[in-house]
Design a protein around this motif. Structure first.
Motif, PDB file in Angstrom:
ATOM      1  N   ASP A   1       0.803  -1.224   0.000  1.00 34.85           N
ATOM      2  CA  ASP A   1       0.000   0.000   0.000  1.00 34.85           C
ATOM      3  C   ASP A   1       0.837   1.275   0.000  1.00 34.85           C
ATOM      4  N   LYS A   2       2.180   1.091   0.004  1.00 35.55           N
ATOM      5  CA  LYS A   2       3.115   2.232  -0.110  1.00 35.55           C
ATOM      6  C   LYS A   2       2.877   3.261   0.999  1.00 35.55           C
ATOM      7  N   GLY A   3       2.467   2.783   2.153  1.00 34.92           N
ATOM      8  CA  GLY A   3       2.077   3.684   3.220  1.00 34.92           C
ATOM      9  C   GLY A   3       3.150   3.927   4.258  1.00 34.92           C
ATOM     10  N   PHE A   4       2.700   4.337   5.445  1.00 37.69           N
ATOM     11  CA  PHE A   4       3.598   4.675   6.542  1.00 37.69           C
ATOM     12  C   PHE A   4       3.149   3.938   7.797  1.00 37.69           C
TER      13      PHE A   4
ATOM     14  N   ARG B   1       4.898   4.987  -6.704  1.00 40.49           N
ATOM     15  CA  ARG B   1       4.393   5.207  -5.353  1.00 40.49           C
ATOM     16  C   ARG B   1       2.913   5.593  -5.346  1.00 40.49           C
ATOM     17  N   ILE B   2       2.307   5.752  -6.513  1.00 38.81           N
ATOM     18  CA  ILE B   2       0.889   6.111  -6.578  1.00 38.81           C
ATOM     19  C   ILE B   2       0.040   4.968  -6.031  1.00 38.81           C
ATOM     20  N   ALA B   3      -0.995   5.312  -5.306  1.00 36.56           N
ATOM     21  CA  ALA B   3      -1.876   4.310  -4.704  1.00 36.56           C
ATOM     22  C   ALA B   3      -2.485   3.403  -5.770  1.00 36.56           C
ATOM     23  N   SER B   4      -2.984   2.264  -5.318  1.00 31.78           N
ATOM     24  CA  SER B   4      -3.623   1.317  -6.228  1.00 31.78           C
ATOM     25  C   SER B   4      -4.887   1.926  -6.821  1.00 31.78           C
ATOM     26  N   VAL B   5      -5.352   1.328  -7.900  1.00 30.16           N
ATOM     27  CA  VAL B   5      -6.569   1.805  -8.548  1.00 30.16           C
ATOM     28  C   VAL B   5      -7.736   1.768  -7.569  1.00 30.16           C
ATOM     29  N   GLU B   6      -7.781   0.718  -6.738  1.00 31.14           N
ATOM     30  CA  GLU B   6      -8.864   0.587  -5.770  1.00 31.14           C
ATOM     31  C   GLU B   6      -8.824   1.719  -4.736  1.00 31.14           C
ATOM     32  N   ASP B   7      -7.618   2.052  -4.263  1.00 33.95           N
ATOM     33  CA  ASP B   7      -7.491   3.123  -3.273  1.00 33.95           C
ATOM     34  C   ASP B   7      -7.814   4.487  -3.880  1.00 33.95           C
ATOM     35  N   LEU B   8      -7.422   4.692  -5.130  1.00 35.30           N
ATOM     36  CA  LEU B   8      -7.743   5.957  -5.800  1.00 35.30           C
ATOM     37  C   LEU B   8      -9.256   6.102  -5.964  1.00 35.30           C
ATOM     38  N   GLN B   9      -9.911   5.007  -6.314  1.00 35.98           N
ATOM     39  CA  GLN B   9     -11.365   5.045  -6.474  1.00 35.98           C
ATOM     40  C   GLN B   9     -12.051   5.278  -5.129  1.00 35.98           C
ATOM     41  N   ALA B  10     -11.506   4.678  -4.084  1.00 38.22           N
ATOM     42  CA  ALA B  10     -12.086   4.868  -2.753  1.00 38.22           C
ATOM     43  C   ALA B  10     -11.951   6.326  -2.305  1.00 38.22           C
ATOM     44  N   PHE B  11     -10.803   6.931  -2.616  1.00 40.19           N
ATOM     45  CA  PHE B  11     -10.586   8.343  -2.277  1.00 40.19           C
ATOM     46  C   PHE B  11     -11.572   9.228  -3.036  1.00 40.19           C
ATOM     47  N   GLU B  12     -11.761   8.931  -4.317  1.00 45.20           N
ATOM     48  CA  GLU B  12     -12.685   9.721  -5.123  1.00 45.20           C
ATOM     49  C   GLU B  12     -14.130   9.519  -4.651  1.00 45.20           C
ATOM     50  N   GLU B  13     -14.444   8.312  -4.233  1.00 39.49           N
ATOM     51  CA  GLU B  13     -15.782   8.029  -3.733  1.00 39.49           C
ATOM     52  C   GLU B  13     -16.038   8.789  -2.429  1.00 39.49           C
TER      53      GLU B  13
END
Length: 719
Positions: free
Chosen positions: A52-55, A303-315
């Protein structure tokens, strides 16, 4: 590493229970950063290697008894090779932590209200800003000086790379430039509270304001450019390593990226307030918001988030609700809005907002240049019940509520500011005292507060809050060293004895400082006394050296009156002859015990007035001024009073900017040497004020030789 032009979400970190109010990139571990929050904690975050390229939270810091408002990193030193973390809070304190310890290493106390801004400089210098309208300079766990001049809360502070230069931004809508503790310039132009400052270079900086503008300034006072794009308060700024491009965040729920002077990208967040931002060493941007979430954005494709995480952010963003009354959309009539077909037309710029009608509701969309499409940013809901996180400003300070109270029907209304963390009974008590109202209203006012804040909570427990009107006590520094002064050498001030620089080199002895005995003006030109308006002043200057006269003039009964009279003669617009004689009289007062006691008690006022005379173009005044500073330095040499030493360093440093006479410069150098000799804290402060670079030009002066020799010795002390 491949990179896109636009920033996209890297990860979301639900790290805090309440608003994230401050962020700072850490020097260690690599890629780490620190966050602080209204939940009264600070946290260190380190990048992980997960998909998830997180912290990951390294540890949680606690030490504040109320909201934590700001954070900064103190650069690594030999003692603390990983650097330190400084946090400021609503408990009026500054806590300083090691990166690997959850409890404070030490706490700094001295501000009388919320500490809302911090900045660190070279040699461990720390600058703090507070709602108490002051900024303070700290070094080695001690307050070295207090910067006073603003008339409202100091919301932003920063230390410029040019040593000794500091900036403060305030709710009085001004920015001030400080050097060696003195306000050198005031910048005006913002029409709202100044909320953030960011350094561009040695000579330029950015500021942001509640007036929704960003300004670029030159330290000379010129406003070089004004940037407009935000539609509400702007809270924070951060500058990219190229020292040109920057980012900003604000109350309009956005992070904006600025390139070549233009807003090139707008990222809207699903939170009401975007309080803070910082740029990480790899170029990623971390932002903190009112929903307690830290979000990191990156240009690096890997380092860009996964497609699923990007969609969740947009949602998540699309589910936000926007109340036009509190936003910037203006009056909206649903029947006048275009339909969804309006989204078929491309936008004109990144971040452009467009409203459409979808059935019986209005939706807001934002144009994304990188995706070449409209992204939903929320539903427009008239009178949304969503609680706003936007604090109410009152008298330059931030409150959760500001009530209007009418105690007597038909009487004048009064404002009652209140934060949810405060005790309503204590707030009511302070309100009644401030407005000179009867204590009989205590229950009525307290119950009013309780009734009108029902349902609003700030955390799991209500902290105990210190009285904001009394604050904490004055800090008293600890003891210092008391080395013995060299004796039995020729006096370079009077020329007594056969002084020889060759002899100095042979015996390798510092004959210049520390100089602890007072330097006096013993000679008089009797022909000139007749022509001076106050001839008695010159006679007094000579007479005060006598022990009995010194006791009579400088004792408790007459001393303060004498001092005030001499200070009145030292006004910058006064006559130079009287200014010089007043300074010389003060210098000669040091020859007696009572005179020394008087001038030490009046030190802050005397040195402040004397420092103003450095701008008078008169070498005799400059010599007298330098001698006065030297005499103070001598009295303080064996004393642990670091505030007083800081003022001596400040006045000497400021005088060296304008004084040209070599004898005056020499005496200022001796005063510097005497102040810093065998005192590590004073040495560190002198370095932070840029004394080294300021005096280095005198190290090669050949005539008189004592100037170069003394300068070299001072520089050696400051190595």
């Amino acid at each position: 590493m491949a990179s896109t032009n636009a920033f996209k979400l890297r990860c979301s970190i639900p790290g805090h229970e309440m608003d994230v109010r401050g962020l700072a990139a850490a020097a260690f571990p690599e890629g780490a950063f620190v966050s602080v929050s209204r939940d009264r904690t600070g946290k260190v975050w380190v990048p992980n290697s997960s998909p998830d390229k997180g912290f990951t939270e390294m540890h949680c810091m606690s030490g504040h008894s109320n909201y934590v408002s700001c954070v900064c990193m103190i650069a690594p030193t030999d003692t603390y090779p990983q650097g330190l973390i400084a946090t400021g809070g609503h408990d009026n304190k500054i806590c300083v932590f090691k990166l690997d310890q959850p409890q404070p290493l030490f706490t700094l106390e001295g501000h009388k209200d919320t500490v809302c801004a911090l900045s660190s400089g070279k040699f461990g210098t720390l600058l703090s800003g507070s709602w108490d309208t002051t900024a303070k300079v700290w070094l080695n766990e001690k307050c070295m000086m207090t910067l006073q001049g603003h008339t409202a809360a100091v919301w932003a502070v920063v230390i410029l790379p040019e040593q000794g230069l500091m900036l403060t931004g305030s709710a009085d809508k001004t920015i001030k430039l400080w050097k060696a503790g003195r306000c050198e310039r005031t910048y005006t132009g913002h029409e709202g509270y100044v909320r953030g400052l960011a350094v561009i270079s040695n000579t330029e900086f950015f500021s942001c304001s509640n007036d929704s503008s960003i300004r670029r300034w030159h330290v000379t006072g010129e406003c070089l450019q004004v940037y407009h794009s935000h539609t509400d308060y702007i809270y924070s700024l951060a500058v990219f390593p190229n020292c040109q491009d920057f980012v900003s965040t604000g109350e309009d729920r956005t992070l904006r990226i600025w390139r070549q002077g233009e807003c090139s990208q707008t990222i809207r967040l699903p939170a009401l307030s975007v309080w803070c931002c910082c740029i990480l060493p790899n170029g990623d941007i971390a932002v903190g918001a009112s929903d307690g979430v830290i979000r990191v954005f990156t240009q690096a494709e890997d380092r860009i988030a996964s497609v699923e995480d990007l969609q969740a952010f947009e949602e998540e963003l699309s589910k936000a609700t926007i109340d036009p009354k509190t936003g910037t959309l203006g009056d909206i009539k649903l029947e006048d809005l275009p339909g969804r077909e309006h989204l078929l037309e491309p936008g004109n710029r990144d971040g452009q907002t467009r409203l459409i009608k979808d059935g019986q509701k209005a939706e807001a969309y934002q144009w994304s240049v990188s995706d070449a499409r409209w992204v939903k940013i929320g539903d427009v809901v008239e009178g949304s019940n969503q609680q706003t996180s936007k604090s109410v400003m009152y008298e330059g300070k931030e409150y959760d509520f500001v009530f209007t109270i009418e105690v007597n029907e038909g009487g004048p209304s009064m404002k009652l500011p209140y934060n949810l963390s405060e005790d309503p009974w204590l707030t009511a008590h302070n309100f009644l005292q401030k407005n000179d109202l009867s204590p009989m209203f205590l229950d009525q006012v307290a119950n009013f507060i309780i009734e009108n804040t029902k349902g609003h909570v700030v955390g799991p427990a209500q902290p105990t809050v210190a009285d904001p009107f009394t604050g904490s006590g004055r800090y008293i520094p600890g003891a210092g060293l008391n080395p013995s002064a060299p004796v039995g050498v020729a006096d370079p001030f009077t020329g007594g004895g056969a002084y020889s620089s060759a002899a100095l080199r042979q015996i390798a002895t510092n004959i210049y400082f520390p100089k602890t005995d007072g330097v006096t003006f013993d000679q008089a030109n009797t022909t000139q006394i007749i022509d001076i308006v106050f001839p008695v002043l010159d006679i007094m200057r000579l007479a005060v050296r006598h022990p009995q006269v010194n006791e009579s003039l400088c004792g408790e009964a007459e001393g303060v009156q004498l001092c005030n009279h001499l200070l009145s003669l030292m006004r910058p617009e006064g006559r130079p002859a009287n200014q010089m004689l007043a300074l010389r009289t003060l210098c000669n007062c040091f020859s007696g015990r009572h005179g020394r006691a008087l001038l030490m008690a009046q030190r802050e006022t005397v040195l402040s007035r004397a420092a103003d005379l450095a701008t008078v173009n008169n070498k005799n005044i400059h010599i007298a001024l330098a001698t006065l500073v030297l005499n103070y330095a001598g009295c303080l040499h064996s004393q642990p009073d670091l505030e007083a030493k800081a003022q001596c360093l400040s006045v000497a440093s400021r005088a060296l900017e304008t004084v040209q006479d070599k004898e005056a410069v020499f005496r200022l150098l001796v005063s510097l040497g005497t102040t810093v000799a065998s005192d590590q804290t004073a040495q560190d402060l002198a370095r932070s004020l840029g004394v080294n670079s300021q005096i280095s030009k005198y190290s090669s002066v050949s005539d008189p030789s004592k100037l170069a020799e003394c300068c070299q010795l001072v520089l050696k002390e400051l190595q």
